[in-house]
Design an enzyme around this catalytic site. Structure first.
Site, PDB file in Angstrom:
ATOM      1  N   ARG A   4      -4.399  18.720   9.956  1.00 22.97           N
ATOM      2  CA  ARG A   4      -5.665  17.659   9.971  1.00 22.97           C
ATOM      3  C   ARG A   4      -6.802  18.271   9.116  1.00 22.97           C
ATOM      4  O   ARG A   4      -7.795  17.653   8.700  1.00 22.97           O
ATOM      5  CB  ARG A   4      -5.973  17.002  11.074  1.00 22.97           C
ATOM      6  CG  ARG A   4      -4.846  16.086  12.087  1.00 22.97           C
ATOM      7  CD  ARG A   4      -4.444  15.148  11.201  1.00 22.97           C
ATOM      8  NE  ARG A   4      -2.968  15.462  10.598  1.00 22.97           N
ATOM      9  CZ  ARG A   4      -2.453  15.031   9.706  1.00 22.97           C
ATOM     10  NH1 ARG A   4      -3.159  14.074   8.947  1.00 22.97           N
ATOM     11  NH2 ARG A   4      -1.271  15.568   9.060  1.00 22.97           N
ATOM     12  N   LYS A  12       0.487  10.934  -0.754  1.00 27.63           N
ATOM     13  CA  LYS A  12       1.472   9.891  -0.638  1.00 27.63           C
ATOM     14  C   LYS A  12       1.005   8.452  -0.776  1.00 27.63           C
ATOM     15  O   LYS A  12       1.658   7.857  -1.620  1.00 27.63           O
ATOM     16  CB  LYS A  12       2.272  10.122   0.549  1.00 27.63           C
ATOM     17  CG  LYS A  12       1.512   9.675   1.981  1.00 27.63           C
ATOM     18  CD  LYS A  12       2.538   9.787   3.388  1.00 27.63           C
ATOM     19  CE  LYS A  12       1.646   9.365   4.531  1.00 27.63           C
ATOM     20  NZ  LYS A  12       1.090   8.226   4.402  1.00 27.63           N
ATOM     21  N   THR A  13      -0.162   8.416  -0.076  1.00 32.48           N
ATOM     22  CA  THR A  13      -0.804   7.179  -0.366  1.00 32.48           C
ATOM     23  C   THR A  13      -1.098   6.747  -1.921  1.00 32.48           C
ATOM     24  O   THR A  13      -0.869   5.574  -2.298  1.00 32.48           O
ATOM     25  CB  THR A  13      -2.025   6.795   0.237  1.00 32.48           C
ATOM     26  OG1 THR A  13      -2.054   7.413   1.638  1.00 32.48           O
ATOM     27  CG2 THR A  13      -2.757   5.564   0.113  1.00 32.48           C
ATOM     28  N   ASP A  30       6.177   3.203   4.278  1.00 34.97           N
ATOM     29  CA  ASP A  30       5.397   4.287   4.660  1.00 34.97           C
ATOM     30  C   ASP A  30       5.510   4.769   5.965  1.00 34.97           C
ATOM     31  O   ASP A  30       5.990   3.979   6.944  1.00 34.97           O
ATOM     32  CB  ASP A  30       3.828   3.949   4.381  1.00 34.97           C
ATOM     33  CG  ASP A  30       3.220   5.126   4.354  1.00 34.97           C
ATOM     34  OD1 ASP A  30       3.627   6.162   4.010  1.00 34.97           O
ATOM     35  OD2 ASP A  30       1.936   5.095   4.521  1.00 34.97           O
ATOM     36  N   GLU A  31       5.608   6.144   6.200  1.00 33.32           N
ATOM     37  CA  GLU A  31       5.719   6.694   7.453  1.00 33.32           C
ATOM     38  C   GLU A  31       7.044   6.307   8.032  1.00 33.32           C
ATOM     39  O   GLU A  31       7.223   6.039   9.175  1.00 33.32           O
ATOM     40  CB  GLU A  31       4.651   6.208   8.669  1.00 33.32           C
ATOM     41  CG  GLU A  31       3.034   6.409   8.184  1.00 33.32           C
ATOM     42  CD  GLU A  31       2.633   8.112   8.076  1.00 33.32           C
ATOM     43  OE1 GLU A  31       3.586   8.780   8.360  1.00 33.32           O
ATOM     44  OE2 GLU A  31       1.521   8.320   7.762  1.00 33.32           O
ATOM     45  N   GLN A  53       6.412  15.266  10.712  1.00 32.39           N
ATOM     46  CA  GLN A  53       5.340  14.631  11.456  1.00 32.39           C
ATOM     47  C   GLN A  53       6.005  13.457  12.250  1.00 32.39           C
ATOM     48  O   GLN A  53       5.215  12.509  12.715  1.00 32.39           O
ATOM     49  CB  GLN A  53       4.244  14.180  10.438  1.00 32.39           C
ATOM     50  CG  GLN A  53       3.669  15.140   9.699  1.00 32.39           C
ATOM     51  CD  GLN A  53       2.561  14.707   8.629  1.00 32.39           C
ATOM     52  OE1 GLN A  53       1.624  14.060   9.083  1.00 32.39           O
ATOM     53  NE2 GLN A  53       2.978  14.708   7.356  1.00 32.39           N
TER      54      GLN A  53
END
Length: 739
Positions: free
Chosen positions: A619, A46-47, A230-231, A261
């Site tokens: 993770r 996504k980044t 973002d997020e 998330q």
């Protein structure tokens, strides 16, 4: 080059190479105008997509200064900025990117005067807020042991996240706790405003207030014609409203997130913001990023099996082209110390096979679980770093020096003034400070302003009549003279040199030298603080001070995570979000711990626990280890049972290192399924009432604050006189009733 020429130049730069992006990523990058919702699964790049989308907008003629990119951490903002520079060079310089609080700070510094506030306000962090809450309790005659000040601080913060000011909170207060909070909240805001302070909860909310001024709102809507967040699943009501107000005119809003998330409801995050985005913004384009570039196939399958149990979620299934990899290794331990020993042993084996310690993380549900691992690592000489430990800006000597700087920057800062008033010791005790605070309030001044005035008038003759004894008055005058000298120096010195002046002029150097335990370490921290401040010296006197204090106030734990050296990382699941490691140990995977016992009676909380487990699993890049104990000191039932999340994972994806029977001996059985286990019967009603005094063999006497019946036991929260708050399982605590 003027603004117009830069925009024209951007249109003629070489086209972006999107060949390395998959089809869905390209669709997100190439989307032109209108609302865009990107569901970005864990490890889906996504980044990279956000970065390329910003670059694509500029390539198609959007001016960089018309783009606002908002993240939740400085780490993420810096990573985005670095990638943009790699892609675009100088064209990236004009982009506005940063955290919600960072962007809000810039707006407030420029426009807060519209709200009758001063632009040189101090940002109060959680520790400052707690001090102010305690002062508010004292001013209202509420004992600090009758109700938890931290709980009050958190409630006030939640109220601000929901855009409820103290008046609105008071109107809807229900029950003793909320009514008490309402009283304290009112005084807290009064003290905060008098101190020219702004806490974290205020920052975004005050911007929302500013956007009610048509000219301010119009200015930022035209300035930020394209907004990227973002997020987005972690946004609260205040942040949602902030973004909505900015994007309302042009509707060019792109949000990126993953409802799977969403793990921050306890701090106000509202998962509905992302799940209901399509109804809030008409004609939304939805893109799903489901290809994972991080984890092996087995890790992803395990994660999907856990998260798929949630019903109300956006439909998506992560997949990868990576190999399946090894099954997750499961460690069954007798207790937490045995668990730590086994994990340390596995790490030694991994490091013997060319795995670097910096690529290994131990992830746990609660901070308290780190103790056993820290002790095991110290015994075996294993280097480690603890995320969430005493961060640099939370260390005593750092906070002391910063408090001096803050008092110079904002003479009305009450919390910082009272922190340094008697540091070093100069004969100004708590009673003198209380009298000073009351006298200052009667004259509509702050204590820091009063002592400066006392210093000024004392130079022309005797001090005018004051409520202080002669000795206390002299001490306050000397403090005022010190602050005046530092005020003058702040107009002459950049902040790096000002730090040195503070340490020497205040006498704090003697405090550091006299430390009986670790003077070298404390001096090193002050030197590091000076070095960090000196980076802002180019801004010159005063301006460098204000900028540095603003930036220092917004640093988070994850922003200080070291990627240098070779140390194992210990951190909670919440702190691990957004990070990745080659090897992850998910420890403490037991019922009542993960999922936490308090989630059993709340479907929404249990779903968040499940999302936490999903975050922890994803993770891991290459190897996953999962551990649980059969006994754990101070937690719930005497016999522990494997987490339901572990049992959701198909057997063929798990490989057991060792199993124990109920006595702790090695055995061959899995243990009993949590839904079928024969567990100790919890009591039908509570044994201890709120407010009851009890005695513990180790902790001494205390007061029962609250309690509940869990699935396996009764748990009580007790405020002990010597050790503070402790949560205890009644079946194990053996509490003696006093009254």
């Amino acid at each position: 080059m003027n603004d117009h020429n830069r925009a024209v130049n951007s249109r003629h730069r070489s086209r972006l190479d999107l060949s390395d992006l998959n089809v869905e990523q390209q669709a997100a990058v190439n989307h032109a105008h209108g609302p865009l919702l990107i569901f970005a699964g864990a490890g889906s790049g996504k980044t990279r997509v956000i970065t390329y989308r910003v670059a694509r907008l500029i390539e198609t003629g959007v001016a960089p200064w018309n783009i606002l990119a908002v993240t939740f951490t400085n780490k993420a903002a810096n990573e985005m900025r670095e990638r943009l520079v790699e892609l675009m060079g100088e064209d990236a310089a004009g982009i506005n990117s940063g955290t919600f609080h960072g962007q809000a700070l810039r707006i407030l510094r420029r426009h807060i005067h519209h709200l009758g506030r001063e632009p040189d306000f101090t940002i109060y962090d959680s520790d400052d807020q707690l001090r102010l809450v305690k002062q508010s309790m004292t001013d209202n005659g509420i004992g600090l042991t009758t109700i938890n000040p931290s709980a009050i601080r958190n409630e006030i913060s939640r109220s601000k996240d929901e855009l409820k000011n103290h008046h609105e909170y008071s109107e809807h207060a229900d029950g003793y706790f909320q009514e008490t909070v309402a009283t304290i909240y009112d005084r807290y805001q009064e003290l905060l405003k008098n101190a020219n302070g702004v806490d974290f909860g205020d920052m975004v909310g005050l911007c929302v207030e500013l956007f009610k001024f048509p000219d301010v709102r119009a200015y930022y809507q035209d300035r930020f014609r394209f907004v990227l967040v973002d997020e987005y699943q972690d946004t609260n009501r205040a942040q949602y409203t902030f973004v909505r107000d900015l994007a309302e005119k042009h509707q060019n809003i792109c949000v990126v997130g993953d409802d799977d998330q969403s793990i921050y409801s306890w701090r106000g995050a509202d998962i509905r913001n992302i799940l209901e985005f399509e109804t809030q913004f008409e004609s939304t384009t939805v893109v799903r990023l489901e290809r994972n570039y991080r984890s092996t196939g087995n890790i992803l399958t395990a994660a999907n099996s856990v998260i798929s149990k949630i019903q109300a979620r956006a439909e998506k299934v992560l997949w990868t082209e990576r190999e399946n990899g090894k099954p997750a290794a499961v460690i069954e331990a007798f207790d937490e110390d045995d668990e730590a020993t086994q994990v340390e042993s596995e790490i030694r084996v991994l490091c013997g096979s060319d795995v670097e310690r910096r690529d290994i993380a131990i992830v746990y549900r609660t901070n308290a679980q780190s103790r056993a691992f820290e002790e095991a690592f110290v015994r075996q000489g294993v280097p480690y770093q603890l995320v969430g430990a005493t961060a640099f800006y939370a260390r005593r000597e750092v906070r002391d020096v910063l408090a001096y700087l803050r008092v110079v920057a904002n003479p009305r800062d009450l919390v910082s003034f009272e922190r340094v008033a008697n540091v070093p010791r100069r004969g100004i005790g708590s009673k003198t400070l209380q009298v000073l605070r009351e006298w200052a309030e009667q004259t509509s001044r702050a204590p820091g302003e009063v002592v400066r005035w006392m210093a000024d008038v004392s130079t022309t003759g005797d001090l005018p009549e004051s409520p202080f004894a002669a000795r206390a008055a002299r001490a306050l005058v000397e403090l005022g003279r010190l602050l005046r000298r530092l005020d003058t120096l702040s107009d002459e010195l950049a902040v790096g040199s000002l730090v040195n002046a503070v340490v020497q002029e205040s006498g704090y150097a003697d405090v550091l030298d006299a430390d009986p335990d670790r003077p070298e370490e404390r001096w090193e921290n002050v030197v590091e603080l000076q070095a960090a401040a000196a980076k802002y010296d180019d801004l010159g006197p005063r301006q460098s001070l204000l900028r540095y204090l603003s930036e220092a106030a917004l640093v988070a734990d994850v922003d200080t995570l070291s990627t240098e050296g070779d140390a194992v990382t210990l951190l909670t699941v919440h702190a691990a979000k957004g990070l990745e490691f080659g090897v992850v140990f998910m420890v403490g995977m037991e019922e009542e711990l993960f999922p936490h016992a308090r989630s059993y009676d709340d479907v929404a909380q249990m779903e968040e626990e499940r999302r936490l487990a999903y975050v922890a699993l994803t993770r891991a890049k290459d190897r996953l280890f999962v551990s649980y104990t059969r006994h754990r000191t101070g937690w719930g039932a005497p016999v522990r049972f494997p987490s339901r999340f572990l049992q959701d994972i198909p057997e063929h994806l798990l490989e057991y290192r060792r199993k124990l029977d109920d006595t702790g001996r090695s055995g061959d059985g899995w243990g009993r399924d949590v839904t079928e286990a024969t567990t100790p019967d919890p009591p039908n009603e509570r044994s201890y009432r709120d407010g009851q005094r009890v005695r513990h063999a180790a902790f001494g006497e205390g007061l029962v604050v609250s309690g509940e019946i869990t699935k396996f036991d009764e748990e009580v929260l007790v405020m002990f006189e010597t050790v503070g708050l402790k949560k205890l399982a009644v079946s194990l605590a053996h509490l003696e009733t006093i009254s």
